[in-house]
Design a protein around this motif. Structure first.
Motif: not given
Length: 382
Positions: A334-363
């Motif tokens: 993360i620019p300007g924040q030494n030793w701190k990181y931003r994470f990028f995740v790709d996963f299978e799913g569609n925004l209409e899927d209940p499981a995706v909504k659950n996961a994104l809500r928790g995240l």
């Protein structure tokens, strides 16, 4: 001597009682979720959980059991939250997003920008993804391509994000967090590098080779066979080929595609010079509009983490617990924040899927700065 079978029987009895109490606890958590549905209270209460963990740690006997109790109840609390997120989603609480689902992306008669020049692999990706009826043009840098879309001059940008040999294109990951743009598609292009020179030139005459840094790295084994050659980094592969054509120097060559050689009238001096014959570059299609096709099956997100032990595990558990298959995870400083990181995740799913909504809500409840970068489908490689 202790009887092992008797110990196992006793453990079975204890485990059965633990399971009974666990299910009893989960029933109470469902009642808590019902209360939060009606009051709008947040699922995660960090202070309440930490206070509870401190009490339980102090009640355990011995340092090992104290640490074990903390880990055990952290997991139980995390599972309880996931059940509450599930119930909130089921009841339609707070699931609205700014994304719009469409039957298909508008791809005809649009303006498309790509980095590089005609003959580059990004140009090939664009031609593969879009129909003929588009207005396309090129820019020099990835940032310039992003800005063309951000400022409304282009409807889409085509950008390389990952190569199967050399890994991610870090600049693109950083730019995705800087601009409020969205991934709406992707296109894989099989990279088949060749060595290009002026017509009539032989390999023995070459002493300088131009190409993009990733192309040079992808062909390093071939280049190592010619230790006297000087390698020069260029903006992209096709621009390297164009330079050879324009400068007309017999000692210069470029690593680029066969198509670039044909476009600029160059000869192929060597073929199959990439050390990975399954070399593929993945390109993303970026738009300023938060839209996704109804059959989209892949989601990209990014987020930051609270500075605490085990937080990455807890964030990824939202995908695991909802049976969502992760296809990629990357981290960037993360620019300007030494030793701190931003994470990028790709996963299978569609925004209409209940499981995706659950996961994104928790995240979104437990991570920092969560962004859904896009929901899109993958095109066949060319």
């Amino acid at each position: 001597m202790i009887d092992l079978q008797e110990c196992r029987k006793e453990i079975d009895v204890i485990d059965k009682e633990i399971l009974r109490l666990f299910e009893k606890r989960m029933k109470v958590c469902e009642d808590v979720a019902e209360y939060k549905i009606h009051t709008g209270k947040q699922v995660l209460d960090p202070k309440r959980e930490q206070d509870k963990l401190d009490v339980l740690k102090n009640q355990a006997h011995g340092s090992f059991n104290s640490l074990g109790a903390q880990e055990l109840f952290q997991q139980i609390m995390a599972i309880s939250r996931k059940r509450q997120y599930q119930l909130l989603t089921k009841n339609g609480v707070g699931t609205e997003r700014n994304y719009k689902m469409v039957d298909e992306l508008p791809l005809k008669d649009v303006n498309v920008v790509f980095q590089g020049v005609e003959g580059a692999y990004s140009y090939a990706a664009m031609r593969a993804y879009f129909p003929e009826e588009i207005n396309s043009y090129h820019v020099k840098t990835f940032r310039a391509a992003m800005e063309e879309v951000a400022f409304g001059k282009a409807d889409y940008a085509v950008l390389p994000i990952e190569n199967s040999t050399e890994g991610i294109v870090t600049d693109i990951y950083d730019l995705l967090t800087e601009y409020q743009l969205y991934i709406v598609g992707e296109q894989g292009v099989r990279v088949q590098h060749v060595l290009l020179g002026l017509p009539g030139v032989t390999v023995d005459e070459i002493d300088t080779v131009y190409s993009h840094p990733q192309a040079l790295a992808q062909c390093k084994h071939y280049l190592e066979e010619h230790p006297s050659w000087k390698t020069v980094k260029a903006e992209n592969t096709a621009a390297s080929a164009k330079r050879i054509k324009e400068e007309q120097k017999r000692n210069q060559a470029a690593i680029a595609s066969r198509a670039a050689g044909e476009l600029y009238g160059l000869s192929i001096l060597a073929e199959n010079i990439c050390h990975n014959d399954q070399n593929v570059t993945r390109f993303i299609i970026v738009s300023s509009k938060p839209i996704y096709e109804k059959n989209a099956g892949k989601i990209s997100v990014c987020f930051e983490l609270p500075h605490a032990s085990g937080t990455l595990y807890h964030m990824l558990s939202h995908f695991i617990y909802n049976s969502l298959s992760m296809t990629k995870i990357e981290s960037r400083p993360i620019p300007g924040q030494n030793w701190k990181y931003r994470f990028f995740v790709d996963f299978e799913g569609n925004l209409e899927d209940p499981a995706v909504k659950n996961a994104l809500r928790g995240l979104e409840a437990e991570a920092i700065g969560v962004r859904v970068l896009g929901n899109y489908g993958q095109q066949e490689e060319i």
